[in-house]
Design an enzyme around this catalytic site. Structure first.
Site, PDB file in Angstrom:
ATOM      1  N   ILE A 202       6.956 -10.740  -4.528  1.00  0.00           N
ATOM      2  CA  ILE A 202       6.273  -9.617  -5.202  1.00  0.00           C
ATOM      3  C   ILE A 202       5.230  -9.059  -4.228  1.00  0.00           C
ATOM      4  O   ILE A 202       4.371  -9.807  -3.758  1.00  0.00           O
ATOM      5  CB  ILE A 202       5.514 -10.110  -6.473  1.00  0.00           C
ATOM      6  CG1 ILE A 202       6.466 -10.753  -7.498  1.00  0.00           C
ATOM      7  CG2 ILE A 202       4.701  -8.975  -7.114  1.00  0.00           C
ATOM      8  CD1 ILE A 202       7.393  -9.813  -8.228  1.00  0.00           C
ATOM      9  N   HIS A 203       5.329  -7.773  -3.906  1.00  0.00           N
ATOM     10  CA  HIS A 203       4.297  -7.221  -3.020  1.00  0.00           C
ATOM     11  C   HIS A 203       4.011  -5.738  -3.239  1.00  0.00           C
ATOM     12  O   HIS A 203       3.107  -5.186  -2.643  1.00  0.00           O
ATOM     13  CB  HIS A 203       4.688  -7.413  -1.553  1.00  0.00           C
ATOM     14  CG  HIS A 203       5.735  -6.441  -1.101  1.00  0.00           C
ATOM     15  ND1 HIS A 203       7.073  -6.632  -1.343  1.00  0.00           N
ATOM     16  CD2 HIS A 203       5.642  -5.252  -0.464  1.00  0.00           C
ATOM     17  CE1 HIS A 203       7.755  -5.609  -0.858  1.00  0.00           C
ATOM     18  NE2 HIS A 203       6.926  -4.753  -0.324  1.00  0.00           N
ATOM     19  N   ARG A 204       4.799  -5.076  -4.098  1.00  0.00           N
ATOM     20  CA  ARG A 204       4.637  -3.626  -4.237  1.00  0.00           C
ATOM     21  C   ARG A 204       3.274  -3.268  -4.798  1.00  0.00           C
ATOM     22  O   ARG A 204       2.841  -3.857  -5.808  1.00  0.00           O
ATOM     23  CB  ARG A 204       5.689  -3.079  -5.199  1.00  0.00           C
ATOM     24  CG  ARG A 204       7.047  -3.088  -4.647  1.00  0.00           C
ATOM     25  CD  ARG A 204       7.198  -1.964  -3.669  1.00  0.00           C
ATOM     26  NE  ARG A 204       8.480  -2.099  -3.025  1.00  0.00           N
ATOM     27  CZ  ARG A 204       8.993  -1.201  -2.212  1.00  0.00           C
ATOM     28  NH1 ARG A 204       8.311  -0.104  -1.943  1.00  0.00           N
ATOM     29  NH2 ARG A 204      10.154  -1.380  -1.663  1.00  0.00           N
TER      30      ARG A 204
END
Ligand code: UD1
Ligand code: UDP
Length: 355
Positions: A202-204
């Protein structure tokens, strides 16, 4: 041909590896690394593992707000373009490094080559969407990985020099998966069993920058019984720490530092399921036939949604849990080409150059 390639972020190093390899067989390439990603496990490791030639220019721009980061890149790239006078400037994907390179080149009348052109989420709140649209509209050559990309460009009246050549990330997977099997010890190092864990990334910004969404996502992870391994992106790590959220309280979750590409391919191919908001990881899940759950409201990779190979769930806790626990029987098709995208790009450019 003399090509100036602008790279800056992790997925761009991976995309550039196959293209640089083919390009340099008969042409000159110089690489500018903007420094957008700079930790060794976000940058150097990919140059080393993938044998990407060392950058000719390292701009060291680092992190910052969009305007400052993009502006600093532009000022520095402009000087290099003026000095090097390349035939083309090549950019990948949709990051701020992509936008900086393409705007500078277009204004100096250096033709821009955009690899991974035509992708759209139709959500202009995403910085990536702005970067893609702007880049596509100033590009001279647009290499799209899918028919959908070509169609999206057509809908924006871009039809000249548009080619669907397949996905360069598929080239990279085919080239490296054997090496990954040979060299990676990431499963043993983290006590993971083949098909005995879910892989998370998860990085957005649209997720990490919203504490409520992050809490929903983490609540879902806590409700999923399977072991979960999460190589955490530095952006996410910094955000969670700023929110005062401690991941130790999530049962069965192993948080590890970002891993290199060979370890990542190993983690992807041996996962039971993948939960991600990454563009690249959604595709790799598809290439390696691992069911995926995408924690976003839209995806650019709509082909992966067919037959539930990828389930788009947004950030609702119950929807995430349900999708991850769902038994699916996806059918995988050759929608991302034949793994020879890099050859096709270089061949098309070389042929056009001669004419
Ligand atoms: C960028 C891209 C995104 C892409 C992602 C790939 C933009 C607008 N976004 O997002 O499209 O999916 O790269 O990973 O270009 N940081 C470090 N060390 C690093 C790099 C970043 O600590 O080596 C931290 C910094 O706190 C930084 C934050 O991560 O502020 C965000 O980095 P940035 O490059 O601005 O955006 P990404 O979220 O990485
Ligand atoms: N990746 C990696 N190590 C990690 C996480 C991701 O090598 O710890 C690779 C992944 O396999 C894919 C690419 O990085 O090839 C995706 O990059 P990211 O998710 O950062 O960006 P996006 O594709 O969403 O732009």
């Amino acid at each position: 041909m003399k090509i100036l390639t602008v790279l800056g972020a992790r997925p761009q190093f991976i995309k550039a590896a196959p293209v640089s390899r083919v390009l340099r067989e008969a042409h000159e390439e110089l690489i500018i690394h903007t420094g957008q990603h700079y930790d060794s496990n976000m940058s150097d490791i990919f140059f080393d593992e993938l044998n990407i030639p060392k950058p000719d220019y390292y701009l060291g721009v680092g992190s910052g707000n969009h305007g400052k980061q993009t502006g600093e890149m532009m000022a520095k790239i402009e000087e290099i373009v003026l000095n090097e006078n390349p035939d083309y400037l090549m950019v990948y994907g949709d990051t701020n490094s992509t936008l900086a390179g393409s705007l500078v080149a277009a204004k100096l009348h250096v033709p821009v080559i955009h690899i991974e052109a035509g992708l759209r989420s139709f959500n202009k709140k995403m910085p990536e969407e702005i970067n893609r649209i702007m880049t596509d509209h100033v590009s001279e050559y647009l290499f799209s990985p899918t028919d959908t990309g070509v169609e999206n460009l057509k809908n924006e009246n871009i039809t000249r020099n548009v080619y669907n050549i397949g996905d360069v990330m598929y080239d990279a997977v085919l080239y490296n998966q054997g090496l990954a099997e040979e060299k990676s010890s990431v499963l043993e190092d983290n006590s993971l069993e083949k098909k005995g864990y879910h892989l998370i990334t998860i990085h957005r910004a649209e997720n990490t920058d919203d504490i409520e969404k992050m809490n929903n996502i983490l609540d879902a992870f806590a409700q999923i019984e399977e072991t979960k391994v999460w190589p955490i992106h530095p952006r996410t790590k910094h955000k969670l720490s700023a929110y005062g959220i401690n991941l130790d309280s999530v049962p069965g979750l192993k948080v590890i530092d970002p891993v290199g590409y060979l370890d990542m391919l190993t983690l992807v191919s041996n996962a039971k399921k993948i939960v991600t908001d990454s563009g690249g990881v959604q595709k790799e899940a598809y290439f390696m036939k691992v069911p995926c759950v995408t924690v976003r409201e839209q995806t650019e990779w709509v082909e992966t949604l067919e037959s539930e190979a990828n389930i788009l769930v947004g950030t609702d806790t119950a929807k995430i849990v349900k999708a991850v626990n769902k038994q699916v029987s996806p059918e995988y098709k050759d929608v991302f080409g034949d793994g020879k995208a890099a050859d096709k790009i270089v061949e098309i450019l070389a042929t056009r150059e001669q004419n």
